[in-house]
Design an enzyme around this catalytic site. Sequence first.
Site, PDB file in Angstrom:
ATOM      1  N   ALA A  82       0.845  -1.190   0.000  1.00 38.82           N
ATOM      2  CA  ALA A  82       0.000   0.000   0.000  1.00 38.82           C
ATOM      3  C   ALA A  82       0.879   1.237   0.000  1.00 38.82           C
ATOM      4  O   ALA A  82       1.965   1.239   0.587  1.00 38.82           O
ATOM      5  CB  ALA A  82      -0.913  -0.007   1.218  1.00 38.82           C
ATOM      6  N   ALA A  96      15.476  -3.255  17.873  1.00 42.84           N
ATOM      7  CA  ALA A  96      16.638  -3.959  18.409  1.00 42.84           C
ATOM      8  C   ALA A  96      16.659  -5.371  17.841  1.00 42.84           C
ATOM      9  O   ALA A  96      15.618  -5.940  17.510  1.00 42.84           O
ATOM     10  CB  ALA A  96      16.594  -3.988  19.932  1.00 42.84           C
ATOM     11  N   LYS A 153      24.505  -3.091  19.740  1.00 45.95           N
ATOM     12  CA  LYS A 153      23.812  -3.578  20.936  1.00 45.95           C
ATOM     13  C   LYS A 153      24.573  -4.789  21.458  1.00 45.95           C
ATOM     14  O   LYS A 153      24.614  -5.829  20.802  1.00 45.95           O
ATOM     15  CB  LYS A 153      22.372  -3.965  20.585  1.00 45.95           C
ATOM     16  CG  LYS A 153      21.652  -4.736  21.677  1.00 45.95           C
ATOM     17  CD  LYS A 153      20.362  -5.339  21.158  1.00 45.95           C
ATOM     18  CE  LYS A 153      19.783  -6.322  22.166  1.00 45.95           C
ATOM     19  NZ  LYS A 153      18.550  -6.955  21.668  1.00 45.95           N
TER      20      LYS A 153
END
Length: 533
Positions: free
Chosen positions: A40, A51, A80
């Site tokens: 769309a 994360a 991370k």
Amino acid sequence: MDDNRIRSILVLGGGTAGWMSACYLSKALGPGVEVTVLEAPSISRIRVGEATIPNLHKVFFDFLGIAEDEWMRECNASYKAAVRFVNWRTPGDGQATPRRRPDGRPDHFDHLFGQLPEHENLPLSQYWAHRRLNGLTDEPFDRSCYVQPELLDRKLSPRLMDGTKLASYAWHFDADLVADFLCRFAVQKLNVTHVQDVFTHADLDQRGHITAVNTESGRTLAADLFIDCSGFRSVLMGKVMQEPFLDMSKHLLNDRAVALMLPHDDEKVGIEPYTSSLAMRSGWSWKIPLLGRFGSGYVYSSQFTSQDEAAEELCRMWDVDPAEQTFNNVRFRVGRSRRAWVRNCVAIGVSAMFVEPLESTGLYFSYASLYQLVKHFPDKRFRPILADRFNREVATMYDDTRDFLQAHFSLSPRDDSEFWRACKELPFADGFAEKVEMYRAGLPVELPVTIDDGHYYGNFEAEFRNFWTNSNYYCIFAGLGFLPEHPLPVLEFRPEAVDRAEPVFAAVRRRTEELVATAPTMQAYLRRLHQGT
């Protein structure tokens, strides 16, 4: 012989799941298969960060041949090295800094990447438990057995300035930028067709297979295989295939989230190399550091707090005025489709399954499912055994993660609100209850196939089947203060082995000191990566 090969695939939906599917399948199957994405037209979105876990690059980006630094620059990415759990053991409202536990220690612990060292055929966790339960140490599990916590405290990078890897890590990034990057890569490098239009209905044959999807503008898009990446709407799997959804709210209570993006002064306070999971009155909040800002969201149970109350508690924690913020409010269903592959339709991502992002498994569910789809890829005969095996694999993946997340809430000592008390009333699945009993008896739980990070994270087939391992269980269980009832009994007969474990703990301390002395700050490393300075 008839040619029964799949020649065309239609992916319904864009976003990270849709574009990951298009890229992965196009790369895996080659130019003989035409891949089309029906998406769309884009609408404005609030970007709150994503994360991940360490195997993302090896399983997905390496497979596509995209260098780590390249996609990181394009997606506002940072590193991370852990999830830091804050205030999961002490009562109170949401608070960004750790409270003090009754023993005087700050209320935080780390869920770290990488496998524990072994000593004489047992993981180091069993020796730590022996020492702790016999009063020989009061040092927390994560800081006794891993080198990373001190790096996290000092906001140091898991890589040297020359790119040398110091510790296992994953990534934080803007999920919408990842989707945009993969869209460009798919169209420009893999010849994926991108159709921007709105789905209206699907056509089915007499077997109940989808033959085509139709759009608002009058297009009819035919294909041999259909991938549903339509998110919570589950347009193809839920509505067209009418596959039942298995509700998992008897295991996990949270069903809402309110999120926002806030500015951050990287130069002044540095960039945290971890995702924060901050316990709240009726759930928990994430904090995902990005460059110059961070995303935060309160994941809560609508049984125990309202949308407005959740937004107010979140804003109090960050000391901002709710009237001045733009919020993204999300309702989600916790659970999975009974089957993720039905006839010639496969659901990937949220259209197939969802758990709250407490352990950053959202994207993992997508690319792990794609890996299994390619492994069991059909031809036009769609032999049932292929779908059956795929469905068993991804159902186990989901159920194991659901159980692991439930333990975070059920084993927390918090009982200061209706939410935390209700979590303790929820039953564990039978298989997971056995794992908890193994842990209580001092046994290792789900030993990894290897403790070598390079081989563990480099062999996805082995990792997929052995995803949550003893290291994960110990990080969370011990971090929450839920300790074994007694040490592993056999160690009582092996005092020499216990004594010989001390140099292993000492080596962890020495390595920690070496890394602290050499690692650059996250802010300095990311400035070089993104700005070249």
